[in-house]
Design a protein around this motif. Structure first.
Motif, short mmCIF file in Angstrom:
data_model
loop_
_atom_site.label_atom_id
_atom_site.label_comp_id
_atom_site.label_asym_id
_atom_site.label_seq_id
_atom_site.Cartn_x
_atom_site.Cartn_y
_atom_site.Cartn_z
N LYS A 1 -44.91 39.42 4.88
CA LYS A 1 -45.27 39.93 6.21
C LYS A 1 -46.29 39.02 6.88
O LYS A 1 -46.18 38.72 8.08
CB LYS A 1 -45.83 41.35 6.08
CG LYS A 1 -46.25 41.98 7.39
CD LYS A 1 -46.84 43.36 7.17
CE LYS A 1 -47.35 43.96 8.48
NZ LYS A 1 -47.96 45.30 8.25
N LEU A 2 -47.29 38.55 6.11
CA LEU A 2 -48.30 37.65 6.67
C LEU A 2 -47.67 36.33 7.12
O LEU A 2 -47.97 35.83 8.22
CB LEU A 2 -49.39 37.38 5.62
CG LEU A 2 -50.47 36.36 6.01
CD1 LEU A 2 -51.24 36.84 7.23
CD2 LEU A 2 -51.41 36.12 4.83
N ALA A 3 -46.80 35.76 6.29
CA ALA A 3 -46.15 34.49 6.65
C ALA A 3 -45.29 34.66 7.91
O ALA A 3 -45.25 33.76 8.76
CB ALA A 3 -45.30 33.99 5.48
N ALA A 4 -44.63 35.81 8.04
CA ALA A 4 -43.82 36.05 9.25
C ALA A 4 -44.71 36.13 10.48
O ALA A 4 -44.35 35.61 11.55
CB ALA A 4 -43.03 37.34 9.08
N THR A 5 -45.86 36.78 10.36
CA THR A 5 -46.81 36.86 11.48
C THR A 5 -47.30 35.48 11.87
O THR A 5 -47.43 35.16 13.06
CB THR A 5 -48.00 37.75 11.10
OG1 THR A 5 -47.54 39.06 10.74
CG2 THR A 5 -48.99 37.87 12.25
N LEU A 6 -47.58 34.64 10.87
CA LEU A 6 -48.06 33.29 11.16
C LEU A 6 -46.98 32.44 11.83
O LEU A 6 -47.28 31.65 12.73
CB LEU A 6 -48.53 32.62 9.87
CG LEU A 6 -49.76 33.26 9.20
CD1 LEU A 6 -50.10 32.54 7.90
CD2 LEU A 6 -50.95 33.26 10.13
N ARG A 7 -45.73 32.61 11.41
CA ARG A 7 -44.64 31.85 12.04
C ARG A 7 -44.47 32.26 13.49
O ARG A 7 -44.11 31.45 14.35
CB ARG A 7 -43.34 32.03 11.27
CG ARG A 7 -43.29 31.26 9.96
CD ARG A 7 -41.89 31.20 9.40
NE ARG A 7 -41.39 32.50 9.00
CZ ARG A 7 -41.58 33.03 7.80
NH1 ARG A 7 -42.26 32.38 6.88
NH2 ARG A 7 -41.09 34.22 7.51
N GLU A 8 -44.71 33.54 13.77
CA GLU A 8 -44.62 34.02 15.16
C GLU A 8 -45.62 33.31 16.06
O GLU A 8 -45.42 33.18 17.27
CB GLU A 8 -44.87 35.53 15.21
CG GLU A 8 -43.77 36.37 14.60
CD GLU A 8 -42.56 36.48 15.51
OE1 GLU A 8 -42.69 36.11 16.69
OE2 GLU A 8 -41.50 36.90 15.05
N SER A 9 -46.74 32.85 15.47
CA SER A 9 -47.80 32.23 16.27
C SER A 9 -47.49 30.78 16.61
O SER A 9 -48.19 30.17 17.42
CB SER A 9 -49.13 32.30 15.52
OG SER A 9 -49.09 31.49 14.35
N VAL A 10 -46.46 30.21 15.99
CA VAL A 10 -46.06 28.82 16.27
C VAL A 10 -44.81 28.86 17.13
O VAL A 10 -43.74 29.24 16.65
CB VAL A 10 -45.80 28.04 14.97
CG1 VAL A 10 -45.45 26.59 15.29
CG2 VAL A 10 -47.00 28.11 14.05
N PRO A 11 -44.90 28.50 18.40
CA PRO A 11 -43.74 28.62 19.30
C PRO A 11 -42.47 27.96 18.76
O PRO A 11 -41.38 28.50 18.89
CB PRO A 11 -44.22 27.93 20.58
CG PRO A 11 -45.71 28.07 20.54
CD PRO A 11 -46.09 27.98 19.09
N VAL A 12 -42.62 26.79 18.15
CA VAL A 12 -41.44 26.08 17.63
C VAL A 12 -40.74 26.91 16.57
O VAL A 12 -39.51 27.06 16.56
CB VAL A 12 -41.84 24.70 17.07
CG1 VAL A 12 -40.64 24.03 16.40
CG2 VAL A 12 -42.39 23.82 18.17
N LEU A 13 -41.54 27.48 15.64
CA LEU A 13 -40.95 28.29 14.57
C LEU A 13 -40.38 29.58 15.12
O LEU A 13 -39.32 30.05 14.68
CB LEU A 13 -42.00 28.59 13.50
CG LEU A 13 -42.61 27.38 12.80
CD1 LEU A 13 -43.60 27.83 11.73
CD2 LEU A 13 -41.53 26.52 12.16
N ALA A 14 -41.07 30.19 16.08
CA ALA A 14 -40.58 31.44 16.67
C ALA A 14 -39.25 31.20 17.40
O ALA A 14 -38.33 32.00 17.30
CB ALA A 14 -41.63 32.00 17.63
#
Length: 530
Positions: free
Chosen positions: A496-509
Motif C-alpha cells: 500500500k505504501l509503495a502504491a501511494t509513493l508511485r502515485e506521487s510520481v506523475p510518470v509512474l502514475a
C-alpha cells in the motif's frame, strides 16, 4: 467489563515494563543484584509473551491499516490523545524490540555496578521504544522519542568505557538537536489548515502545498537521519558503540537504528509522498555513500567495536535505497533489512562484548589465535559474520537481494542512473566480506598472541551466551530459508505504501493509468467485435 477481547494490549505492553521499572526500587536484594536481574528478566519475558499473544490472536496479515488501535483523551486542552496502534510498518519492529530487549536483559548478567539503576533503565527503555513504534499521535511520538534518549545517555555515561562521558554527551547532543526538527515540522503540520490535530492519520490526509512538504520532509530527514544514521550525521554511533557495554550495544544496533528507518517510512514517505518523489534520488545517493564510505572506514578500523559500528552504518544504507525504489519488492526489502540487521547487529555486538570480557582488549593487533582456546565463540562469531556479509541462506542475503532487484526494476529512474547506482552498491557488497573475514582472521586465526594468552583466562562460551546467540541465529537462518515467515507480516502495508509513493510520481502514475486503460480496452475488444 474488561476481557481478552477488549483488553488494551498495546497500552499494557508499553506501560507494564515502565511501571515494573519503578517497582525495582522496592525489590529486596542482598546487594549482589541477583534478585533484581531475575525480576527484570521475568518482566521482559512477560511483556514479550504479551506481544506474541497480541500478535498471534489479534493481528491480521491481510489488513494494511492500523490494528489493535486504542485512543484515550489525555490532555484535551492541547488536543493530545493517548493514541496507539500497529500495522505492517510497526508490528514487526514491536516484536523485534521485545525479542532483542529480553535477550539484552539476559546479556546483562555480568553487570554488578548499580544493578537497580541499570535494570530500571533497561525496563523503562523497553516500554519507551515500543511506544515509538506504536503511538499514532505526533506530539506523543515526539515525547516518547525523547523519553528513550535519557536511558541511553545514562547507560553510556555510567557503564561505558574510558571515554564514556564524551560518547554519551555526543549522543545526546546529536539526537536532541535532531529532535527539534521533529517538533518544528510536526507542529507545522498539526497547525496547517483549518483544523489543528496531532493524529497521524489526519495529518497524512491534509492537503499540503509542495513547498511545505519539501521543508517538512527535509526537517524530518535530518532528525531521522541522525538516528538511522545517514552520512554525515553518523559520527555519534561509532563513539557510542566504542564505549557501550554488550547489552547496550544490542539495543543500539538492534532497535535504536530501526527507529530512524521506521520514522522515514511512516512520516517522510507515508505522510509526505509528493516530497518523497523529489527526495528519492537524494536518498539513493545517501544510501550508496553510507554503504561504500562506511565499508571502507570499517576496513580501516583497528578497534573491534568501531569496525562493527561502521558495518552497521553501511548496512543501513540499503534501507534508504529500498525506500527510494518505488517498488513493492524494494520497499519490502527495506523493511526486511531493518529486521535482519536488528538480529545480526545484536548478535555481533554481543559477541564483541563476550570476546572483550575474556581478552580485555578491543584492538585487533593485540589479538591472534584465540580461536584455539575459544572454539565455541569462534564458531558463533564466524556464523554471525557470515550472516552480516549476506551469505545465501541467511536473512541478510534475502533482504539485500530484494532491494537490489526492487531498485533495478524501478521505473522511477533512468537506466543510466540505475546502472551506476547498482554498480556502486555492488562495490559495497564486495567490501563487506573483505573487512569481516579479515577481522575473523586477525582475532581467531594466525599465530597465537602469547602476551595475551599468558595473562588472560580465555575460557570458552558459557551456556547463557550460547543460548543468546542460538536465539538470534534461529530467526536469522529461518528468514534466510523462508522469508515469508516475516514478509507476510508487513507485505499488505508496504505494498500500500509503495502504491501511494508511485502515485506521487506523475510518470509512474501515468504508466499505471495507461496499463489500466489498455487492460480495459483488451477486455472490451471481444464484445465490440461482436
Amino acid at each position: 467489563m474488561l476481557s481478552l477481547e477488549n483488553f488494551p494490549w498495546l497500552t499494557f505492553i508499553i506501560a507494564f515494563p515502565i511501571v515494573m521499572s519503578l517497582a525495582i526500587a522496592f525489590v529486596p536484594d542482598k546487594g549482589d543484584g541477583k534478585t533484581i536481574r531475575w525480576f527484570a528478566l521475568v518482566v521482559g519475558l512477560i511483556d514479550f509473551a504479551a506481544i506474541a499473544y497480541a500478535f498471534c490472536t489479534k493481528y491480521d496479515y491481510s489488513n494494511p491499516n492500523l490494528q489493535l488501535a486504542e485512543s484515550y483523551a489525555w490532555v484535551p486542552q492541547l488536543g493530545l490523545n493517548w493514541s496507539v496502534g500497529v500495522d505492517g510498518l510497526s508490528m514487526p519492529l514491536v516484536l523485534l524490540t521485545g525479542f532483542i530487549t529480553t535477550l539484552a536483559i539476559l546479556a546483562s548478567w555480568p553487570v554488578t555496578l548499580k544493578p537497580r539503576l541499570f535494570y530500571f533503565l533497561l525496563l523503562s527503555m523497553y516500554g519507551a521504544q515500543i511506544a515509538v513504534f506504536a503511538v499514532q499521535d505526533m506530539l506523543l511520538f515526539f515525547l516518547t522519542w525523547e523519553l528513550e534518549l535519557i536511558p541511553v545517555y545514562l547507560l553510556l555515561s555510567i557503564w561505558g568505557g574510558y571515554k564514556r562521558l564524551y560518547a554519551a554527551t555526543k549522543f545526546i547532543l546529536y539526537t536532541a538537536i535532531g529532535s527539534l526538527f521533529i517538533l518544528v515540522a510536526g507542529l507545522a503540520m498539526a497547525f496547517y489548515g483549518d483544523t489543528v490535530t496531532f493524529d497521524m492519520t489526519a495529518l497524512a490526509n491534509k492537503d499540503y502545498p509542495l513547498t511545505f512538504q519539501l521543508l517538512a520532509y527535509g526537517a524530518f530527514l535530518i532528525s531521522y537521519g541522525v538516528k538511522l544514521p545517514i552520512f554525515p550525521l553518523h559520527t555519534w554511533l561509532p563513539d557510542a558503540h566504542g564505549e557501550a557495554t554488550a547489552p547496550v550495544h544490542m539495543l543500539l544496533a538492534g532497535i535504536l537504528l530501526k527507529m530512524g528507518g521506521y520514522a522515514l517510512m511512516r512520516m517522510n514517505a507515508g505522510m509526505l509522498p509528493e516530497a518523497h518523489a523529489y527526495f528519492a534520488p537524494i536518498l539513493v545517493i545517501l544510501g550508496i555513500v553510507n554503504i561504500i564510505y562506511a565499508a571502507l572506514t570499517s576496513f580501516a578500523q583497528r578497534s573491534l567495536k568501531r569496525k562493527i559500528a561502521y558495518s552497521s552504518i553501511s548496512h543501513m544504507g540499503f534501507v534508504l535505497i529500498g525506500l527510494a525504489s518505488f517498488t513493492d519488492l524494494g520497499t519490502s526489502g527495506a523493511m526486511l533489512q531493518m529486521i535482519s540487521h536488528g538480529l545480526i547487529g545484536a548478535s555481533l555486538f554481543f559477541l564483541v562484548g563476550a570476546t572483550y570480557d575474556r581478552t580485555h582488549t578491543l584492538i585487533l593487533d593485540e589479538m591472534g589465535g584465540v580461536g584455539q582456546q575459544m572454539p565455541k565463540i569462534f564458531a558463533m562469531f564466524t556464523t554471525c559474520s557470515l550472516a552480516s556479509l549476506a551469505l545465501p541462506g541467511m536473512s541478510g542475503f534475502v533482504a539485500e537481494v530484494m532491494i537490489f532487484v526492487g531498485f533495478a526494476t524501478s521505473d522511477a529512474y533512468s537506466g543510466t542512473f540505475k546502472v551506476i547506482a547498482l554498480l556502486l552498491m555492488a562495490v559495497g557488497v564486495i567490501l563487506t566480506p573483505v573487512y569481516l573475514l579479515s577481522m575473523l582472521r586477525e582475532i581467531f586465526y594466525g599465530k597465537e598472541n602469547t602476551d595475551l594468552t599468558s595473562h588472560q583466562n580465555l575460557v570458552d562460551a558459557e551456556p547463557r551466551e550460547v543460548f543468546i546467540i542460538a536465539c538470534l541465529l534461529v530467526p536469522i537462518i529461518g528468514i534466510g530459508f523462508y522469508p515469508k515467515i516475516v514478509t507476510q507480516i508487513y507485505d499488505a502495508t508496504t505494498t500500500k505504501l509503495a502504491a501511494t509513493l508511485r502515485e506521487s510520481v506523475p510518470v509512474l502514475a501515468n504508466k499505471r493509468d495507461n496499463k489500466r486503460l489498455a487492460s480495459l480496452q483488451a477486455q472490451a475488444a471481444p464484445s465490440l467485435s461482436k
